[in-house]
Design an enzyme around this catalytic site. Structure first.
Site, PDB file in Angstrom:
ATOM      1  N   GLN A  15      -6.144  29.048  18.129  1.00  0.00           N
ATOM      2  CA  GLN A  15      -4.990  28.374  18.715  1.00  0.00           C
ATOM      3  C   GLN A  15      -4.140  29.371  19.495  1.00  0.00           C
ATOM      4  O   GLN A  15      -4.026  30.525  19.099  1.00  0.00           O
ATOM      5  CB  GLN A  15      -4.118  27.773  17.607  1.00  0.00           C
ATOM      6  CG  GLN A  15      -4.812  26.714  16.788  1.00  0.00           C
ATOM      7  CD  GLN A  15      -3.897  26.194  15.689  1.00  0.00           C
ATOM      8  OE1 GLN A  15      -3.434  26.949  14.850  1.00  0.00           O
ATOM      9  NE2 GLN A  15      -3.618  24.907  15.725  1.00  0.00           N
ATOM     10  N   ASP A  30      -1.019  29.913  19.329  1.00  0.00           N
ATOM     11  CA  ASP A  30      -0.008  29.429  18.394  1.00  0.00           C
ATOM     12  C   ASP A  30       1.251  30.282  18.457  1.00  0.00           C
ATOM     13  O   ASP A  30       1.180  31.497  18.632  1.00  0.00           O
ATOM     14  CB  ASP A  30      -0.595  29.483  16.978  1.00  0.00           C
ATOM     15  CG  ASP A  30       0.101  28.521  16.040  1.00  0.00           C
ATOM     16  OD1 ASP A  30       0.976  27.771  16.497  1.00  0.00           O
ATOM     17  OD2 ASP A  30      -0.231  28.544  14.844  1.00  0.00           O
ATOM     18  N   HIS A  78       7.011  25.024  15.502  1.00  0.00           N
ATOM     19  CA  HIS A  78       5.601  25.380  15.694  1.00  0.00           C
ATOM     20  C   HIS A  78       5.234  24.864  17.073  1.00  0.00           C
ATOM     21  O   HIS A  78       5.581  23.742  17.402  1.00  0.00           O
ATOM     22  CB  HIS A  78       4.693  24.675  14.698  1.00  0.00           C
ATOM     23  CG  HIS A  78       5.103  24.796  13.260  1.00  0.00           C
ATOM     24  ND1 HIS A  78       4.304  25.373  12.317  1.00  0.00           N
ATOM     25  CD2 HIS A  78       6.207  24.392  12.606  1.00  0.00           C
ATOM     26  CE1 HIS A  78       4.894  25.316  11.135  1.00  0.00           C
ATOM     27  NE2 HIS A  78       6.054  24.717  11.275  1.00  0.00           N
ATOM     28  N   HIS A  92       5.493  30.504  16.698  1.00  0.00           N
ATOM     29  CA  HIS A  92       6.538  29.952  15.840  1.00  0.00           C
ATOM     30  C   HIS A  92       7.864  30.516  16.276  1.00  0.00           C
ATOM     31  O   HIS A  92       8.024  31.733  16.393  1.00  0.00           O
ATOM     32  CB  HIS A  92       6.239  30.261  14.376  1.00  0.00           C
ATOM     33  CG  HIS A  92       5.007  29.573  13.888  1.00  0.00           C
ATOM     34  ND1 HIS A  92       3.762  30.152  13.947  1.00  0.00           N
ATOM     35  CD2 HIS A  92       4.820  28.318  13.414  1.00  0.00           C
ATOM     36  CE1 HIS A  92       2.867  29.289  13.499  1.00  0.00           C
ATOM     37  NE2 HIS A  92       3.472  28.168  13.170  1.00  0.00           N
ATOM     38  N   CYS A 104       1.063  29.480  10.435  1.00  0.00           N
ATOM     39  CA  CYS A 104       2.503  29.560  10.136  1.00  0.00           C
ATOM     40  C   CYS A 104       2.831  30.508   8.990  1.00  0.00           C
ATOM     41  O   CYS A 104       3.815  31.253   9.060  1.00  0.00           O
ATOM     42  CB  CYS A 104       3.086  28.184   9.841  1.00  0.00           C
ATOM     43  SG  CYS A 104       1.916  26.852   9.687  1.00  0.00           S
ATOM     44  N   LYS A 128       6.736  15.818  15.593  1.00  0.00           N
ATOM     45  CA  LYS A 128       6.238  16.634  16.697  1.00  0.00           C
ATOM     46  C   LYS A 128       6.241  15.903  18.025  1.00  0.00           C
ATOM     47  O   LYS A 128       6.314  14.675  18.068  1.00  0.00           O
ATOM     48  CB  LYS A 128       4.833  17.128  16.373  1.00  0.00           C
ATOM     49  CG  LYS A 128       3.831  16.011  16.152  1.00  0.00           C
ATOM     50  CD  LYS A 128       2.430  16.552  15.862  1.00  0.00           C
ATOM     51  CE  LYS A 128       1.429  15.425  15.704  1.00  0.00           C
ATOM     52  NZ  LYS A 128       0.058  15.877  15.558  1.00  0.00           N
ATOM     53  N   ARG A 155     -11.067  24.783   9.875  1.00  0.00           N
ATOM     54  CA  ARG A 155     -10.750  23.490   9.276  1.00  0.00           C
ATOM     55  C   ARG A 155     -12.047  22.746   9.005  1.00  0.00           C
ATOM     56  O   ARG A 155     -12.924  22.683   9.862  1.00  0.00           O
ATOM     57  CB  ARG A 155      -9.878  22.659  10.232  1.00  0.00           C
ATOM     58  CG  ARG A 155      -8.551  23.341  10.517  1.00  0.00           C
ATOM     59  CD  ARG A 155      -7.669  22.493  11.388  1.00  0.00           C
ATOM     60  NE  ARG A 155      -6.448  23.221  11.715  1.00  0.00           N
ATOM     61  CZ  ARG A 155      -5.495  22.772  12.528  1.00  0.00           C
ATOM     62  NH1 ARG A 155      -5.622  21.580  13.074  1.00  0.00           N
ATOM     63  NH2 ARG A 155      -4.424  23.483  12.776  1.00  0.00           N
TER      64      ARG A 155
END
Length: 612
Positions: A357, A359, A486, A361, A310, A440, A339
């Site tokens: 990911q 991912d 997200h 946004h 992000c 979420k 992570r």
RNA sequence: GCCCAUGUGGCUCAGGGGUAGAGCACUUCCUUGGUAAGGAAGAGGUCGCGGGUUCAAGUCCCGCCAUGGGCUCCA
């Protein structure tokens, strides 16, 4: 015919249901208490009783086999039952057989299962030597407790139980593990044994077969066999390597999704892998997620390797001034994140420390949230349909460790609910399960053999835009704060490829298969034709291999078959002469011929199925 | 991170104090075969890593690393 407690007494009754649907066992039933009988079968109510009693039977066996046994709780769970306990000696996997054997011996003793009530004070006295029972008792608010007894074995228990041990014939102890007392990480670790039980032998067998099937499909096994991915002890745990075939598979997935993003108005971006720690302080990751982050120091400055993407996307958004006319802006990235997952939770590709990911946004106005969330839900739907996954949605609310005002959380959570409810999409609630920056929607998929997995997620975030002072210019020429959504659809390529591998048992559809066609030339004379065909396929982005090594034809066909490649194509004199191909359908073990043009057409049609 | 188990060639496994074994895979040669294993020869392992016990350690002991099954957490 005998009448018992208002019901016809049958050899086959193991309990009753009262008007509220509570299970009342035969030990507790009184005249007129119940609405209907629970027969000895595989209904949910019957299994609950059977499994609970099987847990007790296991405890009784353990009591007879081991020194100083003390038992904590032994509940029925989704898949069967378990019992947490402590003994004075070590118990390992091999002991399960021994315990099972003892359980079967106990059944032969034909004990009845009897129940009696005592006061809590009496119970505390009775189990004075047993600190685990004391722990259980301290959690019970009632003044009266019940004890169940079979033979010499007695256990504090709420029930319900079957009337006699003979109903417990079809069980299997499945695994042994450690479990914290009360699920508390800081508490003592007890031994836990899991088991399953059914009302008949066939159901137990079917369950065991399903377990075998899951084992057969294990992505770690298939991944090694098909040379998709690997791990390397010397390099570190949870760090996957993608081998050529796995990389091809992954690349195809990336391509399918890339196109799907472009069509839906997303723009590709990419942020750095590592950012100054102050960035993570501003975002709140340092405080809320720091334990999971890898930190390092460069020239005396602290940096953090990104655990999420992000922050990068926010910086890109902020780089140029944005108008309300630009919104929504959708940035997407195949973002590599790191992570620090605890060593004990790592599991093949399903839980790793470095992963990518899919991912994105979405920066939008608060008014646009519902429409944007819905569009993402539609996106998720088309992706899941492509792979044949069923799925459900779950809204997760504010966790304990979180940033932002309650009112903001409330607004964001309501936004998610509105989007789903407004379109009659069903969902469940997970209180306290949200991300630290916002609520979420989690997407849980069900694979080919009925297992559930968490993959995609859609998160509404009012907090990070505030923290990074993200702005756009509104139509009244004032600066406004956008909302960030997200979202990830696959979740991560690693996990999703792992799940896909098990879902398809390695038999990937044409549009995903790492190798889509294998050519087997009958003799050296046919290799040139195979090479020419392979080049033609490559031009269409179709991966093909040629098996022309010095092995017998049968051997090469066998090897090709075992690769789980959609098309095995045999080429000999006949094919070269007629410019055709002999295709083997490996599932039907049949063969058919096509001319070259029809072959190409068929392949392209298969590939086309992967478009969303 | 914690509990339990496991770690022997690329893979699957045997061997359990006295000089490392099998099958598959791999390499080379013979074989050029029409739909699931043709034949022969060969190469490959400091037995996860580091300490200790012993005349002698894959083998016994300790620590670490990795993997598997759970607890907890999550994409």
């Amino acid at each position: 015919m005998r009448i018992f407690k208002g019901f016809i007494l049958s050899e086959n009754i193991i309990g009753y249901l009262d008007a509220q649907g509570n299970i009342i066992d035969t030990q507790s039933a009184v005249e007129g208490c119940c609405e209907r009988e629970i027969a000895y079968d595989n209904t949910a109510e019957a299994l609950e009783i059977i499994r609970h009693s099987t847990a007790h039977l296991m405890a009784q066996a353990i009591t007879e086999l081991y020194l100083k046994p003390q038992f904590f709780v032994g509940p029925v769970v989704d898949e069967g039952f378990y019992y947490d306990f402590r003994v004075d000696e070590k118990i390992s996997e091999e002991d399960l057989k021994k315990i099972e054997k003892k359980m079967k011996e106990l059944i032969k003793k034909k004990y009845k299962i009897e129940k009696y009530e005592i006061s809590k004070a009496e119970a505390i006295e009775k189990f004075a030597q047993d600190d685990l029972k004391q722990a259980v008792l301290s959690r019970i608010p009632d003044e009266t407790v019940t004890v169940y007894k079979q033979g010499a074995f007695e256990d504090l228990c709420r029930g319900p139980h079957v009337p006699a041990l003979r109903f417990l014939n079809n069980f299997k102890l499945t695994r042994i593990a450690g479990a914290y007392l009360g699920g508390d990480e800081n508490a003592e670790m007890l031994t836990r044994i899991y088991g399953v039980a059914f009302a008949d032998r066939e159901s137990l067998k079917a369950y065991m077969t399903m377990m075998e099937e899951a084992k057969r499909r294990d992505h770690r096994k298939i991944g090694a066999e098909m040379e998709l991915f690997m791990f390397n002890e010397a390099s570190g745990a949870g760090l996957p390597f993608w081998m050529p075939k796995g990389a091809k598979l992954r690349h195809k997935l990336e391509q399918i999704l890339h196109k799907a993003h472009l069509i839906r108005g997303y723009e590709p971006v990419r942020g750095p892998e590592i950012l100054k720690a102050d960035m993570w302080r501003t975002s709140g990751h340092y405080a809320c997620y720091g334990d999971n982050m890898y930190l390092t120091e460069i020239d005396g400055q602290e940096y953090g390797i990104k655990p999420m993407n992000c922050i990068g996307h926010i910086q890109i958004f902020k780089q140029t001034q944005k108008s309300y006319r630009d919104l929504p802006i959708k940035y997407y990235e195949y973002g590599v994140v790191h992570r620090h997952e605890k060593s004990g939770v790592l599991h093949g590709l399903l839980r790793v420390r470095e992963f990518t990911q899919d991912d994105a946004h979405i920066f939008c106005t608060p008014e646009q949230i519902a429409a944007e969330v819905l569009e993402v839900v539609e996106f998720v739907d088309s992706v899941m349909k492509l792979f044949g996954f069923e799925y459900t949605m779950e809204i997760a609310t504010k966790p304990e460790k979180a940033i932002g005002e309650d009112a903001v959380w409330e607004m964001a959570t309501q936004g998610l609910k509105d989007a789903l409810e407004g379109n009659s999409l069903p969902y469940t609630l997970d209180e306290g399960g949200g991300a630290f920056y916002g609520p979420k929607i989690d997407i849980k998929i069900t694979d080919a053999i009925g297992r559930k997995w968490q993959c995609g997620t859609i998160q509404v975030d009012f907090n990070l835009p505030e923290r990074f002072e993200v702005e756009y210019v509104d139509e009244d020429n004032t600066r406004k704060r956008p909302v960030m959504i997200h979202r990830a659809i696959l979740g991560s390529f690693e996990r999703f490829v792992g799940i896909l591998t098990e879902h398809y048992a390695g038999e990937f559809p044409m549009f995903l298969a790492p190798v889509q066609v294998i050519f087997v030339p009958i003799t050296d004379d046919h290799v040139a034709y195979a090479k020419a065909l392979r080049l033609k396929l490559l031009a269409e982005d179709i991966d093909a291999e040629i098996y022309d090594k010095n092995d017998s034809l049968n051997k090469r066909i066998r090897t090709a078959e075992k690769q789980r490649v959609p098309y095995v194509v045999i080429l000999g004199d006949e094919e070269v002469t007629h410019r055709s191909v002999a295709i083997r359908d490996r599932r039907k073990k049949e063969q058919y011929n096509l001319n070259e043009d029809d072959f190409m057409l068929q392949l392209k049609q298969q590939i086309q199925k992967g478009k969303i």
